[in-house]
Design a protein around this motif. Structure first.
Motif, short mmCIF file in Angstrom:
data_model
loop_
_atom_site.label_atom_id
_atom_site.label_comp_id
_atom_site.label_asym_id
_atom_site.label_seq_id
_atom_site.Cartn_x
_atom_site.Cartn_y
_atom_site.Cartn_z
N LYS A 1 39.04 25.88 49.13
CA LYS A 1 39.25 25.08 47.93
C LYS A 1 40.73 24.73 47.90
O LYS A 1 41.58 25.62 47.87
N VAL A 2 41.02 23.44 47.91
CA VAL A 2 42.39 22.97 48.13
C VAL A 2 42.88 22.18 46.93
O VAL A 2 42.18 21.30 46.42
N GLU B 1 49.95 25.25 37.86
CA GLU B 1 48.69 25.87 37.43
C GLU B 1 47.54 25.43 38.34
O GLU B 1 46.68 26.24 38.72
N THR B 2 47.50 24.15 38.68
CA THR B 2 46.45 23.63 39.58
C THR B 2 46.54 24.30 40.94
O THR B 2 45.52 24.68 41.54
N ASP C 1 42.57 28.04 46.67
CA ASP C 1 42.81 28.92 47.82
C ASP C 1 44.13 28.57 48.49
O ASP C 1 44.87 29.45 48.94
N VAL C 2 44.39 27.29 48.60
CA VAL C 2 45.59 26.81 49.26
C VAL C 2 46.04 25.53 48.56
O VAL C 2 45.21 24.75 48.08
N ALA C 3 47.34 25.34 48.50
CA ALA C 3 47.89 24.10 47.95
C ALA C 3 48.53 23.30 49.08
O ALA C 3 49.15 23.86 49.98
N ASN D 1 51.61 29.58 44.23
CA ASN D 1 50.66 29.86 45.31
C ASN D 1 51.42 29.91 46.63
O ASN D 1 51.71 28.87 47.22
N PRO D 2 51.75 31.11 47.09
CA PRO D 2 52.51 31.21 48.36
C PRO D 2 51.76 30.64 49.56
O PRO D 2 52.39 30.38 50.60
N ASN D 3 50.46 30.44 49.42
CA ASN D 3 49.67 29.87 50.52
C ASN D 3 49.71 28.34 50.39
O ASN D 3 48.72 27.71 50.02
N THR D 4 50.86 27.78 50.70
CA THR D 4 51.12 26.35 50.45
C THR D 4 51.60 25.66 51.71
O THR D 4 52.44 26.19 52.45
#
Length: 815
Positions: free
Chosen positions: A331-332, A539-540, A545-547, A584-587
């Motif tokens: 989910k991105v 916030e989004t 899961d990842v940005a 979100n560190p997963n960016t």
């Protein structure tokens, strides 16, 4: 009936007929000579497509290919040739015979507004891509017009500035792509630049147009002026300028006939210029081409596939700590001003009306499903307020003050106009007209909006009868828009009401041009974004899961006619990236710019891609790399400095850049690009030639042997990872014992290699004598000095792990 040869044909022409084909008839064509059956020749912009014979805005749609720096980032000569071949198809679809491309000026600074349109900071990489592109174009029957010859490495005062460049720097750096275009690709056309080179305008520079081109390189094509870049009659003709563009002529025609009759230009010179033009017409098929002019939108599936392939091939992975490639079940959150608004090209004469545009949001929704993709814009990155769209009526007046009754009325769907002849139904003088545009704007919310405008001409704007912007007469101040003929944007704040149709009236009056003759106007409107939108974006991002954050610039910033003021991301984009990384560190950060930028948040970002402006398949090309369907095989064609003032042209002396009192001095000589960073020891953020893959590569067994023709070198490259991938093997040469200052190493050869997991391949390179020479100004020849030379192999200019030495003997080489 047998057609005459061009040598016979030129002698059948009268002096007036010969002179007639040495200047354009209109903006995009040369005149016919009906008596002899000679037909019109049509030209079209530009490097990343074929716009056709209309204005810079709108018109028949065309395929939008990746821009020049993106093509340079592919390091793929064969791909460049395929693109040139496809763009030739596009040129033909616009009934044209000549493409005003490619652009090969060198990335001298990091702020040149036209860097996006050029290939590289390195002359050999630029030359190789140019040769492939030109062979593709001309192999498909369309003439190239390689440009801008020469010394046009900045857009500041570009029509008048004097570029002071040593002959050594010219020969070794700035003329190299043109030299190979002539000698290796056999280009049929060259366009002179606007600027002066060492005191003389390029369009009348005998050294450039006759000594270098005709005598040293044996060039037999034509040289045309850039638009309105011819400033004289006999000086341009005698120096070697064949074609003045555009028409109607300002400097030739009766003036040139008179110059011949008075002995200031010889008849032999006119015959030579006319013969050159006939040769070009014969080569590109226009000489006897009597087909009806008809522009069509030729939206070919093979072109769409090639654009997607090239866009992905030029994408450079700058950093990856394991975030990429993304899972197709994730989910991105797509964040940023470039996520839904696809940035596909730069601005200026290279822009066109694309067949279609695929945004990153569209592409990611297609891969993941719309339910798995969220979006937040976060901030803006526009230079000018977004264009005001709607149903507008424009009334044209045949005077500059809107006096009397309009002579023509038309419709506009956006207040964004670039007015060249014919206009106003052919009833107004393009240099002396005015216009009134009226319509309404209905906002979707109640708020304070910014309305902004700039123009090559005077203008006033009313909202609901209130004058909100007045830039008429002495209130208009020259700026950096519309090729330096326009003012900088004037912005006013207006309170608007949701659902209300607010009356908009814009008045325009043409003014005397400084250099380029046209009228232009752009009006935009938007609601400013602020802290709340950045917080919403964070916030989004946190909920996904990842940005993936899409930031950068656009063709408003990376554009002909205006250099950048710095290399920071415009607006509040750095704040946006930092906020998303914290949420979100997963960016993944996807950059879209026409050149280097500063990245203050780089250490916190686990993955960074540079995707430039990849053409109409923008979103699909980026998605192909992000999801791992394509290995990121792009490599940087320009060094990314850590800071703006690290770049080679930074100086306390403004003469070096951006120029002072009409002069810009190329003080750095041949120490441009990565050569500067190696010489000074300044560590770049990302070096020239850098780029990561989804696999790993290793080099081994480098060897080299001198030969009579130069040297041969070979090195083994191995894919040491667990998946297939593509890399670029780069070969550099350095003169260890040079008696003059030379770069520690210079790129001399490169090869793109695709390998399966665990596969090895021996890569062979042939280096000619010039690979070891420098240009000796004292004898005007290329010189090899006796001694040791280092041949270095690596994956970028900074990380060189393999070096061998060979010895060469003294030698002087012909030009």
């Amino acid at each position: 009936m047998t057609k005459p040869t061009i040598d016979e044909l030129v002698d059948l022409m009268t002096l007036e007929e010969q002179v007639s084909i040495l200047a354009g008839e209109d903006f995009w064509s040369t005149p016919a000579v009906p008596r002899l059956g000679i037909q019109k020749m049509y030209v079209t912009d530009g490097p990343n497509g074929a716009r056709g014979g209309g204005s810079l805005i709108g018109g028949v749609s065309a395929a939008a290919f990746p821009v020049g720096i993106a093509l340079g980032a592919t390091w793929d000569v064969e791909l460049a040739q395929d693109i040139g071949h496809a763009i030739a198809d596009e040129v033909k679809s616009k009934s044209a015979h000549v493409s005003l491309a490619p652009t090969v000026n060198i990335h001298r600074s990091v702020t040149n507004g036209r860097n996006f349109e050029c290939y590289s900071e390195d002359p050999e990489l630029a030359a190789g891509i140019a040769v492939g592109y030109i062979k593709g174009l001309q192999g498909n029957g369309v003439s190239a017009t390689i440009k801008h010859y020469a010394g046009n490495e900045s857009e500041i005062e570009r029509t008048t500035i004097n570029s002071e460049i040593s002959e050594r720097a010219l020969r070794e750096v700035y003329l190299r792509p043109f030299e190979d275009a002539v000698k290796k690709a056999g280009t049929w056309g060259i366009m002179s630049s606007y600027n002066k080179v060492n005191g003389t305008y390029a369009a009348e520079n005998t050294f450039l147009l006759t000594k270098v081109l005709r005598e040293d390189w044996k060039y037999d094509g034509i040289v045309m002026s850039d638009w309105f870049g011819s400033r004289s009659t006999e000086p341009t003709v005698n120096a070697g300028l064949d074609l003045e563009m555009p028409g109607p002529t300002r400097d030739r025609g009766e003036k040139l006939v008179k110059a011949v009759e008075e002995g200031r230009v010889s008849r032999d010179t006119i015959r030579t210029r006319a013969l050159n033009m006939l040769r070009l017409m014969e080569r590109c098929g226009s000489l006897w081409d009597d087909k009806e002019f008809n522009e069509i939108a030729d939206n070919r599936p093979e072109h769409r596939a090639l654009i997607r392939k090239a866009g992905a091939a030029g994408t450079v992975m700058l950093k990856n700590e394991g975030t990429l490639p993304l899972s197709k079940s994730a989910k991105v959150a797509l964040i940023g001003p470039n996520a839904k608004d696809a940035k596909i090209m730069g601005g200026g004469s290279a822009q066109l009306n694309p067949h279609y545009v695929v945004s990153p949001f569209d592409a990611f929704a297609d891969v993941l499903g719309a339910d798995n993709v969220t979006f937040a814009q976060g901030c803006t990155n526009h230079r000018w307020e977004p264009v005001l769209n709607g149903d507008f009526t424009v009334e044209f007046y045949d005077n500059v003050t809107l006096d009397g009754s309009p002579v023509h009325t038309d419709k506009m769907d956006a207040i964004n106009a670039f007015w060249i002849p014919p206009l106003g139904g052919g009833k107004v003088d393009p240099a002396a007209f005015s216009a009134r545009i009226s319509g309404t704007y209905t906002p979707s919310e109640t708020a304070a909006f910014n309305i902004g405008a700039h123009a090559a001409g005077y203008f006033r704007i009313w909202v609901d009868g209130e004058l909100v912007i007045d830039a008429w007469g002495d209130k208009w101040i020259k700026g950096r828009t519309f090729f330096e003929e326009g003012n900088d944007e004037v912005v006013a704040s207006v309170d608007l009401t949701e659902g209300k149709a607010h009356d908009i009236v814009v008045e325009f009056g043409s003014k005397k041009a400084d250099n380029l003759n046209f009228g232009a106007l752009r009006v935009g409107i938007s609601r400013p974004l602020g802290d709340a939108e950045i917080a919403q974006a964070a916030e989004t991002a946190a909920a996904a899961d990842v940005a993936v954050v899409f930031v950068g610039r656009s063709g408003e910033w990376d554009t002909e006619g205006s250099d950048l003021e710095n290399i920071a991301l415009p607006g509040r984009q750095d704040e946006l990236v930092a906020a998303v990384l914290q949420a979100n560190p997963n960016t993944v950060v996807v950059l879209q710019t026409g050149g280097p930028i500063e990245l203050p948040w780089m250490n916190d970002a686990p993955a960074i891609l540079q995707s430039w402006y990849p053409g109409q398949e923008c979103g699909n090309a980026i998605a192909d790399v992000v999801f791992g369907d394509v290995d990121p095989s792009g490599r940087l064609p320009q060094t990314f400095p850590q800071h703006w003032n690290d770049n080679p042209t930074w100086s306390q002396d403004p003469e070096i850049y951006p120029g002072l009192d009409g002069k810009v001095r190329y003080e750095e000589g041949v120490m441009i690009g990565y050569r500067h960073y190696i010489k000074t020891g300044i560590k770049p953020m990302f070096p020239f030639g850098f780029g990561l893959s989804y696999t790993m590569f290793d080099l081994s067994d480098l060897s080299a042997e001198p030969t009579e023709l130069g040297a041969t070198a070979k090195v083994t490259v191995t894919n040491t990872g667990d998946r297939p991938g593509t890399t670029v093997v780069q070969l550099y040469v350095g003169d260890i014992e040079a008696s003059v200052e030379r770069p520690e190493r210079e790129l001399k050869a490169y090869k793109k290699v695709t390998l399966a997991a665990g596969e090895s391949q021996e890569v062979m390179f042939d280096l000619d004598q010039r690979s070891f020479a420098y240009f000796d100004e004292s004898v005007k020849k290329w010189r090899i000095e006796s001694g040791k030379f280092a041949i270095c192999a690596g994956f970028n200019a900074e990380e060189i792990d393999h070096t061998v030495e060979i010895e060469k003997q003294d030698d002087l080489l012909d030009l």
